[in-house]
Design a protein around this motif. Structure first.
Motif, PDB file in Angstrom:
ATOM      1  N   LYS A   1       0.832  -1.202   0.000  1.00 35.28           N
ATOM      2  CA  LYS A   1       0.000   0.000   0.000  1.00 35.28           C
ATOM      3  C   LYS A   1       0.876   1.266   0.000  1.00 35.28           C
ATOM      4  N   LEU A   2       1.927   1.231   0.809  1.00 34.08           N
ATOM      5  CA  LEU A   2       2.838   2.386   0.868  1.00 34.08           C
ATOM      6  C   LEU A   2       3.509   2.621  -0.490  1.00 34.08           C
TER       7      LEU A   2
ATOM      8  N   GLU B   1       0.468   3.592  -3.136  1.00 36.85           N
ATOM      9  CA  GLU B   1      -0.339   4.801  -2.906  1.00 36.85           C
ATOM     10  C   GLU B   1       0.435   5.986  -2.327  1.00 36.85           C
ATOM     11  N   GLN B   2       1.575   5.713  -1.723  1.00 32.62           N
ATOM     12  CA  GLN B   2       2.223   6.822  -1.017  1.00 32.62           C
ATOM     13  C   GLN B   2       3.673   7.086  -1.400  1.00 32.62           C
ATOM     14  N   GLY B   3       4.010   6.709  -2.616  1.00 31.79           N
ATOM     15  CA  GLY B   3       5.327   7.064  -3.146  1.00 31.79           C
ATOM     16  C   GLY B   3       6.515   6.425  -2.458  1.00 31.79           C
ATOM     17  N   ALA B   4       6.297   5.287  -1.791  1.00 37.15           N
ATOM     18  CA  ALA B   4       7.427   4.607  -1.150  1.00 37.15           C
ATOM     19  C   ALA B   4       8.255   3.876  -2.199  1.00 37.15           C
TER      20      ALA B   4
ATOM     21  N   LYS C   1       9.865   4.699   2.914  1.00 39.18           N
ATOM     22  CA  LYS C   1       8.806   5.696   2.738  1.00 39.18           C
ATOM     23  C   LYS C   1       9.387   7.062   2.384  1.00 39.18           C
ATOM     24  N   ARG C   2       8.573   7.887   1.760  1.00 39.97           N
ATOM     25  CA  ARG C   2       8.989   9.274   1.607  1.00 39.97           C
ATOM     26  C   ARG C   2       8.837   9.937   2.982  1.00 39.97           C
TER      27      ARG C   2
ATOM     28  N   ASP D   1       5.377  14.862   1.815  1.00 39.08           N
ATOM     29  CA  ASP D   1       4.462  14.664   0.683  1.00 39.08           C
ATOM     30  C   ASP D   1       4.879  15.431  -0.568  1.00 39.08           C
TER      31      ASP D   1
ATOM     32  N   ASN E   1      11.967  12.895  -0.715  1.00 42.15           N
ATOM     33  CA  ASN E   1      11.179  11.812  -1.305  1.00 42.15           C
ATOM     34  C   ASN E   1      11.866  10.471  -1.044  1.00 42.15           C
TER      35      ASN E   1
END
Lengths: 107, 512
Positions: B153-154, B157-160, B174-175, B178, B184
């Motif tokens: 999911k990371l 959806e969250q740019g990991a 992870k970034r 945001d 990043n």
């Protein structure tokens, strides 16, 4: 030849006209000097940069070639390049660059 | 004048084949421009196994198990030949496998940005428990791991940035913001790799040198990464971040930058800080870079060679007060390429080599070994960049010929006698001057050589702020064995001086 330099060569050629541009190479290896000469004459052989498929056919010389050496002050040449002349494989470099110039040069 | 000394060194490598594929810029650029290229398709077949990387002679030299001279005994190329009895554990460091290193990245992460799955975490915990230098309190930082679904999911959806092991996603980074590109996931990944490999080098230095962690007062970090956010892109401070994990509780520090020349700049700074009495022990440390993994991969694959740029490098050097035995750093024999030097090779070599030697009344041949850009020629020759150390030695020799210090016919003998074959991975700052410092210490202390010059060069123009080239050098020399006593004046001498002044004063009074 890196992409940024290819772009600079292309832009300068467009601005001043191919017949008015001379590319001078200082690369230490015959192979890489030959590739640079090929890039500015026949186009980028790696097809990665702005000169991919753009045969500019520019006049191109390496700093150790006699054509360049004879057209500059001998003392300055010795001071700036004399040591490297001793170090580099001058014959191999001349052969690579001159062959590209003869084969693909237009000026 | 009491010089500072080189008290210890360490050298580490990390075998990182998945990072070649997913984090090296040659590969990430290719994925961006030609995602279906033959190169990318064939690349996984060109990667070396961990054992192959361990058994590779240049890597064994880097971690101190073999000597630079062994590279001459076994002519180039060294690829495809195995070193008998090679070990991941080196006299000066180690070659760490990728899974343990991913664990170490998690351990050095102070902001919960690294997420590894449960299975991988359990597996790597066992391995790191057996690692002699990764203590229990560090291993505990691995915790229990995350659910794979949360990691996916990371990433989606969250740019990991995914973390791969054997081409399978086992976690992510992870970034840390945001919007801010400086935080990043890609940048955090690179910075954590640099920090983790720096920590590994620092741990090895503490293990292999006669020093207590709490006696190190200052750390100079000299990699080529930048950490910061959008308001201070290169804010720093890797040095203190590494010092914290390595347990240097009494140390502060700062980062030294200068492209590939940074390690030599750091040596000069450290030597000066110690000589000035500002600090007694200064640690120079650097981790390596993922960006340069597989940098010349296209040429290697084209020439049917394995990807040789599959290791991340790191090193540490401890500079301390004069102990009377370790080699001294001659801060009075420092060379530097100045703004006015010019960029011709002749001017560069003059400024870095002969100018400081002239100042010390030394000849080119008075330096027993020159440590220049010690790139492994197995990597550079197939890429058309030639044999870099050899080219450097030729230039030094040619300058010697021009100065009349070396016969022209003796040019090749000079290269053999005063030069070495290169063995360091092409990680920019890693091969630059420093790889020989550990051997130089050993050879000088054993009386095999008297003097070595460490030369670092840097291509500043890559940063587009100047067209200037850069370089610095420093001479490492046999310790004369005498630690000079303090030049302070004793109490007795003071009494004598006061008495003399009083007598003087009295005689003036009498005369008056």
């Amino acid at each position: 030849m890196d992409l940024e330099n290819q772009k600079r060569v292309k832009d300068l050629t467009e601005k001043y006209g191919a017949e008015n541009v001379v590319v001078l190479i200082g690369g230490a290896e015959a192979e890489s000097a030959g590739l640079a000469a090929e890039t500015v004459t026949a186009g980028d052989p790696t097809f990665a940069g702005p000169l991919a498929g753009v045969p500019l056919g520019l006049k191109v010389y390496h700093a150790v070639e006699p054509e360049f050496k004879e057209s500059v002050d001998a003392d300055v040449y010795d001071d700036q390049i004399g040591m490297m002349e001793m170090v580099l494989d001058v014959d191999a470099i001349i052969e690579e660059v001159a062959s590209m110039r003869k084969e693909h040069g237009k000026y | 004048m009491s010089y500072s000394v080189v008290k210890g060194t360490s050298y580490v490598l990390v075998h990182a084949p998945d990072m070649v594929l997913h984090n090296g810029t040659t590969q990430t650029t290719e994925k961006h421009l030609n995602p279906n290229s033959e190169y990318l398709k064939n690349l996984p077949n060109s990667l070396r196994s961990f054992d192959e990387a361990v058994n590779y002679l240049p890597n064994q030299v880097y971690i101190g198990n073999n000597k630079p001279a062994d590279l001459r005994k076994d002519p180039q190329p060294w690829v495809g030949k195995n070193v008998e009895g090679a070990s991941r554990h080196g006299k000066l460091g180690e070659i760490m496998p990728q899974d343990e290193f991913i664990g170490l990245i998690k351990i050095v992460d102070a902001f919960e940005l690294v997420k590894l799955n449960k299975e991988f975490t359990a597996d790597v915990k066992k391995k790191l428990n057996d690692h002699p230098l990764v203590k229990d309190e560090l291993v505990a930082k691995l915790k229990e791991g995350e659910e794979m679904a949360d990691i996916q999911k990371l990433i989606e959806e969250q740019g990991a940035e995914p973390v791969y092991m054997n081409n399978e996603v086992i976690g992510c980074i992870k970034r840390a913001h945001d919007v801010d590109v400086n935080l990043n996931a890609h940048v955090i990944f690179e910075n954590l790799v640099s920090k983790a490999s720096g920590v590994l080098a620092a741990l090895h230095l503490l293990d292999k040198s006669d020093i207590n962690a709490e006696d190190i007062e200052y750390v100079l970090e000299c990699s080529e990464e930048a950490c910061g956010d959008m308001n201070q892109r290169g804010g720093g401070n890797f040095a203190k971040a590494i010092a914290e994990v390595a347990g240097l509780s009494k140390a502060s520090g700062s980062d030294v930058r200068g492209f590939c020349a940074a390690p030599t700049h750091a040596m000069i700074s450290a030597a000066s800080l110690v000589k000035a009495g500002t600090f007694k022990n200064v640690l120079i440390v650097s981790g390596g870079s993922t960006a340069k993994l597989g940098m010349n991969g296209k040429d290697h694959v084209k020439k049917e060679l394995p990807i040789l740029e599959d290791v991340i490098g790191g090193f540490a050097v401890l500079v301390s007060e004069n102990d009377g035995t370790s080699p001294v750093l001659r801060t009075d024999l420092v060379g530097r390429h100045t703004v006015g030097t010019g960029s011709s090779p002749q001017a560069v070599i003059t400024s870095l080599v002969t100018e400081p030697l002239d100042r010390g009344g030394l000849k080119i041949t008075d330096i027993d070994k020159y440590s220049v850009e010690m790139q492994n020629p197995d990597v550079t020759k197939p890429a058309g960049a030639g044999d870099v150390p050899n080219a450097n030695y030729k230039m030094i020799a040619a300058l010697g010929v021009k100065r009349g210090e070396i016969e022209r016919t003796a040019l090749n003998d000079f290269i053999v006698e005063h030069g070495m074959e290169g063995w360091a991975p092409t990680q920019g700052h890693i091969p630059s001057g420093v790889p020989y410092v550990g051997f130089a210490k050993e050879d000088i202390e054993a009386g095999k050589i008297t003097r070595s010059m460490i030369v670092g060069k840097g291509s500043l123009f890559l940063g587009r702020m100047t067209n200037q080239f850069d370089g610095v050098s420093i001479v490492m020399e046999k310790n004369p064995g005498v630690v000079e006593e303090s030049k302070g004046v004793s109490e007795q001498e003071v009494r004598g001086l006061v008495a003399e002044a009083m007598r003087d004063f009295a005689s003036h009074l009498l005369q008056g």
